[in-house]
Design an enzyme around this catalytic site. Structure first.
Site, PDB file in Angstrom:
ATOM      1  N   ARG A  66       5.539  33.340 -13.664  1.00  0.00           N
ATOM      2  CA  ARG A  66       4.987  31.987 -13.776  1.00  0.00           C
ATOM      3  C   ARG A  66       3.496  32.055 -13.515  1.00  0.00           C
ATOM      4  O   ARG A  66       3.066  32.679 -12.547  1.00  0.00           O
ATOM      5  CB  ARG A  66       5.659  31.053 -12.755  1.00  0.00           C
ATOM      6  CG  ARG A  66       5.299  29.587 -12.966  1.00  0.00           C
ATOM      7  CD  ARG A  66       5.759  28.728 -11.807  1.00  0.00           C
ATOM      8  NE  ARG A  66       7.194  28.587 -11.699  1.00  0.00           N
ATOM      9  CZ  ARG A  66       7.902  27.611 -12.275  1.00  0.00           C
ATOM     10  NH1 ARG A  66       7.308  26.719 -13.008  1.00  0.00           N
ATOM     11  NH2 ARG A  66       9.208  27.549 -12.103  1.00  0.00           N
ATOM     12  N   ASP A  93       0.820  -1.223   0.000  1.00  0.00           N
ATOM     13  CA  ASP A  93       0.000   0.000   0.000  1.00  0.00           C
ATOM     14  C   ASP A  93       0.849   1.267   0.000  1.00  0.00           C
ATOM     15  O   ASP A  93       0.323   2.376   0.075  1.00  0.00           O
ATOM     16  CB  ASP A  93      -0.964   0.007   1.192  1.00  0.00           C
ATOM     17  CG  ASP A  93      -0.235  -0.011   2.529  1.00  0.00           C
ATOM     18  OD1 ASP A  93       1.017  -0.001   2.532  1.00  0.00           O
ATOM     19  OD2 ASP A  93      -0.899  -0.030   3.574  1.00  0.00           O
ATOM     20  N   GLY A  94       2.179   1.104  -0.043  1.00  0.00           N
ATOM     21  CA  GLY A  94       3.063   2.271  -0.124  1.00  0.00           C
ATOM     22  C   GLY A  94       3.611   2.730   1.213  1.00  0.00           C
ATOM     23  O   GLY A  94       4.468   3.620   1.246  1.00  0.00           O
ATOM     24  N   GLU A  95       3.139   2.161   2.316  1.00  0.00           N
ATOM     25  CA  GLU A  95       3.675   2.580   3.621  1.00  0.00           C
ATOM     26  C   GLU A  95       5.117   2.099   3.773  1.00  0.00           C
ATOM     27  O   GLU A  95       5.461   1.003   3.347  1.00  0.00           O
ATOM     28  CB  GLU A  95       2.824   1.995   4.755  1.00  0.00           C
ATOM     29  CG  GLU A  95       1.445   2.622   4.846  1.00  0.00           C
ATOM     30  CD  GLU A  95       0.613   2.036   5.981  1.00  0.00           C
ATOM     31  OE1 GLU A  95       1.090   1.089   6.656  1.00  0.00           O
ATOM     32  OE2 GLU A  95      -0.519   2.522   6.177  1.00  0.00           O
ATOM     33  N   LYS A 136      11.264  36.866 -14.719  1.00  0.00           N
ATOM     34  CA  LYS A 136      10.458  35.693 -15.088  1.00  0.00           C
ATOM     35  C   LYS A 136       9.104  35.790 -14.415  1.00  0.00           C
ATOM     36  O   LYS A 136       9.006  36.272 -13.288  1.00  0.00           O
ATOM     37  CB  LYS A 136      11.208  34.445 -14.583  1.00  0.00           C
ATOM     38  CG  LYS A 136      10.463  33.147 -14.635  1.00  0.00           C
ATOM     39  CD  LYS A 136      11.279  32.024 -13.992  1.00  0.00           C
ATOM     40  CE  LYS A 136      10.783  31.680 -12.598  1.00  0.00           C
ATOM     41  NZ  LYS A 136      11.518  30.592 -11.942  1.00  0.00           N
ATOM     42  N   ASP A 158      20.710  28.543 -10.773  1.00  0.00           N
ATOM     43  CA  ASP A 158      19.432  28.507 -10.049  1.00  0.00           C
ATOM     44  C   ASP A 158      19.583  27.629  -8.812  1.00  0.00           C
ATOM     45  O   ASP A 158      20.528  26.845  -8.708  1.00  0.00           O
ATOM     46  CB  ASP A 158      18.321  27.961 -10.957  1.00  0.00           C
ATOM     47  CG  ASP A 158      16.952  28.568 -10.629  1.00  0.00           C
ATOM     48  OD1 ASP A 158      16.824  29.182  -9.552  1.00  0.00           O
ATOM     49  OD2 ASP A 158      16.031  28.422 -11.448  1.00  0.00           O
ATOM     50  N   THR A 185      10.848  21.209 -13.226  1.00  0.00           N
ATOM     51  CA  THR A 185      10.384  20.797 -14.562  1.00  0.00           C
ATOM     52  C   THR A 185      11.342  21.278 -15.642  1.00  0.00           C
ATOM     53  O   THR A 185      11.212  20.883 -16.802  1.00  0.00           O
ATOM     54  CB  THR A 185       9.008  21.407 -14.878  1.00  0.00           C
ATOM     55  OG1 THR A 185       9.146  22.840 -14.907  1.00  0.00           O
ATOM     56  CG2 THR A 185       7.981  21.021 -13.828  1.00  0.00           C
ATOM     57  N   GLY A 186      12.255  22.157 -15.278  1.00  0.00           N
ATOM     58  CA  GLY A 186      13.213  22.703 -16.251  1.00  0.00           C
ATOM     59  C   GLY A 186      12.696  23.939 -16.976  1.00  0.00           C
ATOM     60  O   GLY A 186      13.454  24.592 -17.703  1.00  0.00           O
TER      61      GLY A 186
END
Ligand code: R5P
Length: 331
Positions: A202, A40-42, A200, A232, A237-238
């Site tokens: 966003r 379950d990802g735990e 910039k 940076d 995400t680039g």
């Protein structure tokens, strides 16, 4: 008493690097952490070695999957803070630091929650690298040592450009946004080159990035024929560095390099950067990554740990009620 370096599941290599360096100065051992992830990802964490009464350094970067790595950090801190004498958390990349304010009405200030939980373990200090903002760090109520890796990146480029015989007058350090102006200036001071900051914006809903071309137009004489190094704190995400590289090449730069402390490299960022025309990416190992040049932060982390552990007395758990917050070594 020596130092036990706990190798968190997200940062095993970096923890080993830090332990190897400290082994030259102090009695140091690297302690493995057993991790089991259930269907379950735990995550289940087990620290098999006893750490009672020891100085323990937990190394765990909270890069993606951020929530999983953050929970694993909480589990380790919860365990060791109950038994160790002193605990320092090395969190090379501090996830959630970008959500340091309520940008849109109703947003949760996520880093405030994370800082509150980490501070609640009463650990002695945190070491991190190029945290996104001072505001993000202000939510911690324990000492935070925010180390800049920018000088390391700058030294790397200084050596490399010198080997290539490049004249520093032909180099310009570029921040992709106004928020990174101090970072680009710090980088430029080491290279002894010029520095500029782009403007910039966003879109807070779509995440798309736009560069202010009117401003670039005014700088075209500064950029023509130059080698630009876009500096940076992180590449996610680039989009920021891709738009910056395209703009700089469009305004006559003959070459663009990209560098950052934290290379998250999500959604095909590395490929997008290559397609933008940028020559390469140099980044540190705060996050395991596959960029072309990797600069090792283990020596910086090791020397910060030595100074923290040697400067404060071994006061045991009574010192853990400290609520002073500090930040060192920013640029
Ligand atoms: C923004 O303020 C940061 O300094 C980075 O420029 C930004 O987080 C990078 O994100 P991305 O790679 O998605 O543009």
């Amino acid at each position: 008493m020596g130092i036990s370096i706990l190798a968190g599941p997200a940062s095993r290599d970096l923890a080993k690097g830090i332990a190897d360096i400290l082994a030259g100065n102090e009695h140091t051992r690297l302690v493995d952490v057993d991790l089991r992830v259930f269907p379950d990802g735990e995550s289940k964490i087990r620290i098999a070695e006893p750490l009672d009464g020891e100085d323990v350094v937990v190394v765990q970067s909270t890069y993606p999957p951020v929530d999983t790595h953050t929970m694993q950090l909480f589990f380790m801190l919860s365990k060791v803070s109950k038994v160790a004498s002193r605990v320092v958390a090395v969190i090379p990349y501090l996830g959630y630091a970008r959500q340091d304010r309520e940008f849109l009405a109703g947003e949760v200030v996520s880093i405030e929650t994370i800082a509150g939980i980490i501070s609640s373990y009463g650990i002695d200090a945190i070491v991190t690298f190029d945290a996104h903002s001072r505001l993000a760090l202000s939510y911690f109520t324990i000492p935070v040592h925010n180390i800049s890796a920018v000088p390391l990146l700058a030294e790397y480029f200084k050596d490399r450009l010198a080997e290539e015989g490049v004249d520093v007058d032909d180099v310009v350090s570029v921040s992709p946004d106004a928020g990174g102006v101090e970072r680009a200036e710090a980088f430029a001071r080491i290279l002894r080159c010029n520095s500029i900051a782009l403007r910039k914006s966003r879109d807070r809903i779509t995440g798309s990035v736009n560069i202010d071309y009117d401003m670039l137009n005014k700088m075209k004489d500064t950029l023509n024929g130059k080698i630009a190094i876009v500096v940076d704190d992180m590449i996610s995400t680039g989009s920021s560095v891709v738009e910056a590289a395209r703009a700089l090449l469009g305004y006559g730069c003959k070459r663009v390099h990209v560098t950052c402390t934290h290379a998250l490299m999500l959604n095909g960022a590395l490929e997008k950067i290559k397609e933008s025309g940028a020559s390469d990416v140099a980044a540190t190992n705060t996050i395991p990554n596959k960029v072309s040049r990797i600069v090792d932060v283990a020596p910086l982390a090791a020397s910060a740990l030595l100074s923290i552990l040697n400067s404060s007395g071994n006061e045991g758990s009574s010192s853990k009620s400290s609520s002073s917050s500090s930040s060192i070594s920013t640029y």
